[in-house]
Design a protein around this motif. Structure first.
Motif, short mmCIF file in Angstrom:
data_model
loop_
_atom_site.label_atom_id
_atom_site.label_comp_id
_atom_site.label_asym_id
_atom_site.label_seq_id
_atom_site.Cartn_x
_atom_site.Cartn_y
_atom_site.Cartn_z
N LYS A 21 -4.29 9.90 -0.29
CA LYS A 21 -5.37 9.78 -1.29
C LYS A 21 -6.71 9.48 -0.64
CE LYS A 21 -3.66 6.43 -3.82
NZ LYS A 21 -2.37 6.15 -3.16
N THR A 39 -9.98 1.56 -3.04
CA THR A 39 -9.70 0.28 -3.70
C THR A 39 -8.45 -0.39 -3.12
OG1 THR A 39 -8.40 1.27 -5.50
CG2 THR A 39 -10.78 1.04 -5.86
N GLY A 40 -7.55 0.40 -2.53
CA GLY A 40 -6.37 -0.18 -1.89
C GLY A 40 -6.81 -1.13 -0.77
N TYR A 43 -7.40 -4.61 -2.17
CA TYR A 43 -6.17 -5.39 -2.39
C TYR A 43 -5.56 -5.81 -1.06
CZ TYR A 43 -6.65 -4.20 -7.26
OH TYR A 43 -7.15 -4.10 -8.54
N ARG A 44 -5.67 -4.94 -0.07
CA ARG A 44 -5.17 -5.27 1.27
C ARG A 44 -5.98 -6.41 1.89
NH1 ARG A 44 -1.83 -1.68 3.91
NH2 ARG A 44 -1.16 0.04 2.59
N VAL A 108 1.40 -6.60 -0.18
CA VAL A 108 0.24 -6.22 -0.99
C VAL A 108 0.60 -5.91 -2.45
CG1 VAL A 108 0.23 -3.77 -0.26
CG2 VAL A 108 -1.89 -4.82 -1.03
N SER A 112 -1.24 -7.67 -5.54
CA SER A 112 -2.00 -6.85 -6.49
C SER A 112 -1.43 -6.95 -7.91
CB SER A 112 -2.07 -5.40 -6.03
OG SER A 112 -0.79 -4.84 -6.01
N ARG A 118 -6.62 -8.78 -9.88
CA ARG A 118 -7.02 -7.49 -10.48
C ARG A 118 -8.34 -7.64 -11.23
NH1 ARG A 118 -3.28 -4.09 -9.25
NH2 ARG A 118 -4.65 -2.48 -10.02
N GLY A 138 -7.02 4.86 -5.89
CA GLY A 138 -6.24 3.65 -6.13
C GLY A 138 -5.02 3.94 -6.97
N ARG A 139 -4.72 3.01 -7.90
CA ARG A 139 -3.54 3.15 -8.76
C ARG A 139 -3.92 3.18 -10.23
NH1 ARG A 139 -2.49 2.93 -4.19
NH2 ARG A 139 -0.53 2.45 -3.11
N ASP A 140 -5.06 2.57 -10.56
CA ASP A 140 -5.43 2.38 -11.97
C ASP A 140 -6.85 2.85 -12.24
OD1 ASP A 140 -6.67 0.51 -10.37
OD2 ASP A 140 -6.49 -1.13 -11.80
N ILE A 141 -7.37 3.72 -11.42
CA ILE A 141 -8.78 4.10 -11.56
C ILE A 141 -8.98 4.92 -12.85
CG2 ILE A 141 -10.82 5.09 -10.41
CD1 ILE A 141 -9.36 2.73 -8.90
N ASP A 193 4.71 -0.91 -7.84
CA ASP A 193 3.43 -0.48 -8.43
C ASP A 193 3.64 0.08 -9.84
OD1 ASP A 193 2.25 -1.25 -6.06
OD2 ASP A 193 1.92 0.78 -5.30
N ARG A 196 4.92 -3.20 -12.43
CA ARG A 196 4.26 -4.49 -12.63
C ARG A 196 3.73 -4.57 -14.07
NH1 ARG A 196 -0.22 -2.64 -8.68
NH2 ARG A 196 -1.52 -1.45 -10.11
O1 DC Z 1 -3.63 2.67 -1.41
P1 DC Z 1 -2.95 1.59 -0.58
O2 DC Z 1 -1.55 1.92 -0.20
O3 DC Z 1 -3.78 1.14 0.57
O4 DC Z 1 -2.87 0.35 -1.60
C1 DC Z 1 -2.27 -0.86 -1.24
C2 DC Z 1 -1.65 -1.55 -2.43
O5 DC Z 1 -2.67 -2.03 -3.31
C3 DC Z 1 -0.70 -0.74 -3.28
O6 DC Z 1 0.63 -0.96 -2.94
C4 DC Z 1 -0.97 -1.18 -4.69
C5 DC Z 1 -2.28 -1.88 -4.66
N1 DC Z 1 -3.36 -1.21 -5.38
C6 DC Z 1 -3.47 -1.45 -6.73
O7 DC Z 1 -2.65 -2.18 -7.29
N2 DC Z 1 -4.50 -0.91 -7.43
C7 DC Z 1 -5.39 -0.12 -6.84
N3 DC Z 1 -6.41 0.39 -7.55
C8 DC Z 1 -5.28 0.18 -5.45
C9 DC Z 1 -4.22 -0.38 -4.76
#
Ligand code: DC
Length: 233
Positions: A21, A39-40, A43-44, A108, A112, A118, A138-141, A193, A196
């Protein structure tokens, strides 16, 4: 037909871990002259800070202690021309190189999942995209941070292909990891992910799916540029 320049949009890229991504988002941003936000990495960075300040012990994330640390953490980005992307800093320290280790990856998802984490990071992300002209991954954009993004892409790829890619990346840096360990981490993070309680990873109803298991970066770029054209006009 409008004779003005295409307006700036928000491109939201969500999906499973290690789908490429960030590489994809960065390439799109540099093509369009947009800002790329990983955005990951945010969180990292919180996870790394929590590890370094004792709020994660023996792999156990102590929620209240992580939340207490949040107030003393200032997360910033600074553009690094060598990488063609912004590096992440915590309290002025560049942590870019330290946030992608397996130790951070293993904790992570738990960090997260904390509501306060968050809340703080989503607010920062919304502020960074206020003027649009951003590609954010990210995951929730597309679901939470920018539900009104003009283009939403949901990326996925076979877990084995993803594990191999991350393994190649880490071993190229000299990290001593096994492919099995990485694949387990990829599968565990997918599960955590998606399950949650707050903002789980899910495809927005209006997102377009991109499965890149067998696609080159060039093929993905061609695919996305067409969709960007449509979204901008
Ligand atoms: O994209 P990444 O693998 O570097 O992201 C690391 C962790 O951060 C992933 O396991 C879940 C979390 N994350 C999240 O919850 N929401 C986001 N917008 C981006 C990442």
């Amino acid at each position: 037909m409008s004779d003005t320049k295409p307006h700036k949009i928000i491109i939201a890229i969500d999906g499973f871990s290690s789908c490429g991504k960030s590489t994809f988002a960065k390439a799109i941003a540099s093509r369009l002259g947009y800002i790329f936000i990983d955005t990951g990495a945010m969180y990292r960075a919180v996870t790394l800070y929590a590890l370094e300040h004792g709020a994660i012990r023996s792999g156990i994330v102590h929620e209240e202690e992580v939340v207490a640390l949040l107030n003393e953490m200032a997360i910033t980005f600074r553009f690094n021309p060598e990488r063609g992307a912004s590096d992440i800093y915590v309290n002025g320290d560049r942590v870019e190189g330290k946030i992608r280790t397996i130790e951070v990856s293993n904790c992570v998802s738990a960090v997260s999942a904390i509501a306060e984490v968050r809340h703080k990071l989503v607010a920062m992300q919304q502020e960074m995209g206020r003027k649009r002209g951003v590609v954010m991954d990210g995951r929730d954009i597309g679901t939470v941070v920018f539900p009104d993004a003009e283009l939403k892409i949901f990326m996925t790829a076979d877990p084995r292909v993803r594990a191999q890619r991350r393994y190649d990346e880490l071993t190229a840096k000299g990290d001593n990891v096994s492919l099995e360990e990485i694949e387990q981490n990829v599968r565990d993070r997918d599960y955590q992910d998606m399950h949650r309680a707050i903002s789980p990873l899910r495809q927005a109803d209006d997102a377009i799916v991109l499965d890149n298991s067998a696609m080159t970066v060039e093929e993905q770029m061609e695919w996305v540029m067409e969709r960007i054209e449509q979204a901008r006009n």
